[in-house]
Design an enzyme around this catalytic site. Structure first.
Site, short mmCIF file in Angstrom:
data_model
loop_
_atom_site.label_atom_id
_atom_site.label_comp_id
_atom_site.label_asym_id
_atom_site.label_seq_id
_atom_site.Cartn_x
_atom_site.Cartn_y
_atom_site.Cartn_z
NE ARG A 177 3.60 -7.16 -5.00
CZ ARG A 177 3.48 -6.90 -3.70
NH1 ARG A 177 2.88 -5.79 -3.31
NH2 ARG A 177 3.98 -7.71 -2.79
CG HIS A 233 4.73 1.00 -3.57
ND1 HIS A 233 5.77 0.22 -3.15
CD2 HIS A 233 3.64 0.20 -3.57
CE1 HIS A 233 5.34 -1.01 -2.89
NE2 HIS A 233 4.04 -1.03 -3.13
CG HIS A 278 3.96 -0.51 1.50
ND1 HIS A 278 3.00 0.25 0.86
CD2 HIS A 278 4.06 -1.66 0.80
CE1 HIS A 278 2.54 -0.42 -0.18
NE2 HIS A 278 3.17 -1.59 -0.25
CG ASP A 330 5.81 -4.43 -2.30
OD1 ASP A 330 4.82 -3.90 -1.76
OD2 ASP A 330 6.04 -4.35 -3.52
C1 SIN Z 1 1.14 -2.71 -3.76
O1 SIN Z 1 1.84 -3.49 -4.40
O2 SIN Z 1 1.45 -2.31 -2.65
C2 SIN Z 1 -0.11 -2.19 -4.41
C3 SIN Z 1 0.21 -1.08 -5.33
C4 SIN Z 1 -0.99 -0.61 -6.10
O3 SIN Z 1 -2.05 -1.24 -6.04
O4 SIN Z 1 -0.87 0.41 -6.80
#
Ligand code: SIN
Length: 273
Positions: free
Chosen positions: A264, A249, A99, A101
């Site tokens: 994050r 990612h 995905h 974000d």
């Molecule tokens: C995310 O921001 O989608 C999570 C990424 C992660 O935990 O590596």
């Protein structure tokens, strides 16, 4: 004047950066170098950055205003921060599928900065990143012609209801949903990037259900080609800074029952065009 060392992980996507202390204010020159490297490599990795919340936000603020997640709770008093956590009791983790974000928002985030404070003791918990420039460039002229100009629906209820429930934080009590071009033009580089993802994209406008399913099925397979990817092995206090406009990612959950924990911040973006 400080200078960065940029070590690309491969020619397509990802670079490790050394020579920057993200816990301290960055000079305009270093910020400019980081920005240029980020646009080129699409995701940057930093080691040994024991950021507190204010330092994390200060680094994020260099790139724009914060995007507040429509559903994920943050630590008390820090709505701009999203907690990323998994432990023995977790039933699911954030970002397990490919995905970009929060593409269910009308103006999806431009960037994300993830800082992990705790990593699984026996390894695991890597994050995979894929270049949507590379995914677009690798399509034949025929596919590019067919996709250019199409729009797709990005929904979120199927993602957020199970994980966060009917959280009152959800705007107007509703789950965000938006339509975006299937291929977008990056507002800073001018490059085209494929912009559908298996997390949020539910169907392509103007296609019959079976056509949309087949097209998205092909594209979701295509974007996960190893040639478009890099993979980051985390340590405590590593930071990843990615460009959601051209990167997808996936967070690997291969470390249950161990703990992986971090935070994050997400930077507001514009309407994809
Ligand atoms: C995310 O921001 O989608 C999570 C990424 C992660 O935990 O590596």
């Amino acid at each position: 004047m400080g200078s960065l060392t940029i070590d690309p992980l491969n020619p397509v996507i990802g670079a490790q950066v050394s020579g920057a202390d993200l816990c301290a204010p960055l000079s305009p020159d270093l910020a400019k170098q980081i920005h240029a490297a980020w646009l080129e490599h699409q995701v940057l990795f930093f080691r040994g950055q024991p950021l507190d919340f204010e330092q994390h936000k200060a680094f994020g603020r260099l790139w724009g205003d914060f995007h507040i997640h429509p559903a994920a709770p943050g630590p008390q008093g820090h709505p701009e921060i999203m907690t990323v956590h998994a432990d023995a009791s977790s039933k699911t983790v954030a970002g397990q599928g490919w995905h970009s974000d929060v593409t269910c928002d009308e103006e999806p985030p431009k960037a994300s900065v993830l800082h992990l404070t705790e990593v699984p003791p026996d390894g695991g918990g890597d994050t995979l990143f894929a270049s949507m420039y590379a995914a677009w460039d690798a399509l034949s002229d025929s596919w590019q012609r067919m996709l250019d100009g199409l729009t797709a629906v990005h929904a979120s209820e199927h993602v957020y209801r199970g994980r966060y429930g009917a959280d009152p934080k959800l705007r107007d009590g509703g789950y965000p949903r938006a339509e975006h071009p299937v291929v977008r033009t990056h507002p800073e580089t001018g490059r085209k990037a494929l912009f559908v993802n298996s997390g949020f994209t539910t169907h392509i406008r103007g296609m019959r259900h079976a056509e949309s399913r087949a097209t998205l099925g092909f594209l979701f397979e295509h974007v996960r080609s190893p040639e478009f990817q890099c993979r980051f092995r985390w340590q405590a206090d590593s930071v990843a800074f990615w460009d959601n406009r051209c990167v997808q990612h996936l967070a690997l959950w291969d470390y249950h029952p161990n703990v992986r924990h971090g935070y994050r911040v997400t930077i507001a973006g514009d309407r994809p065009r």
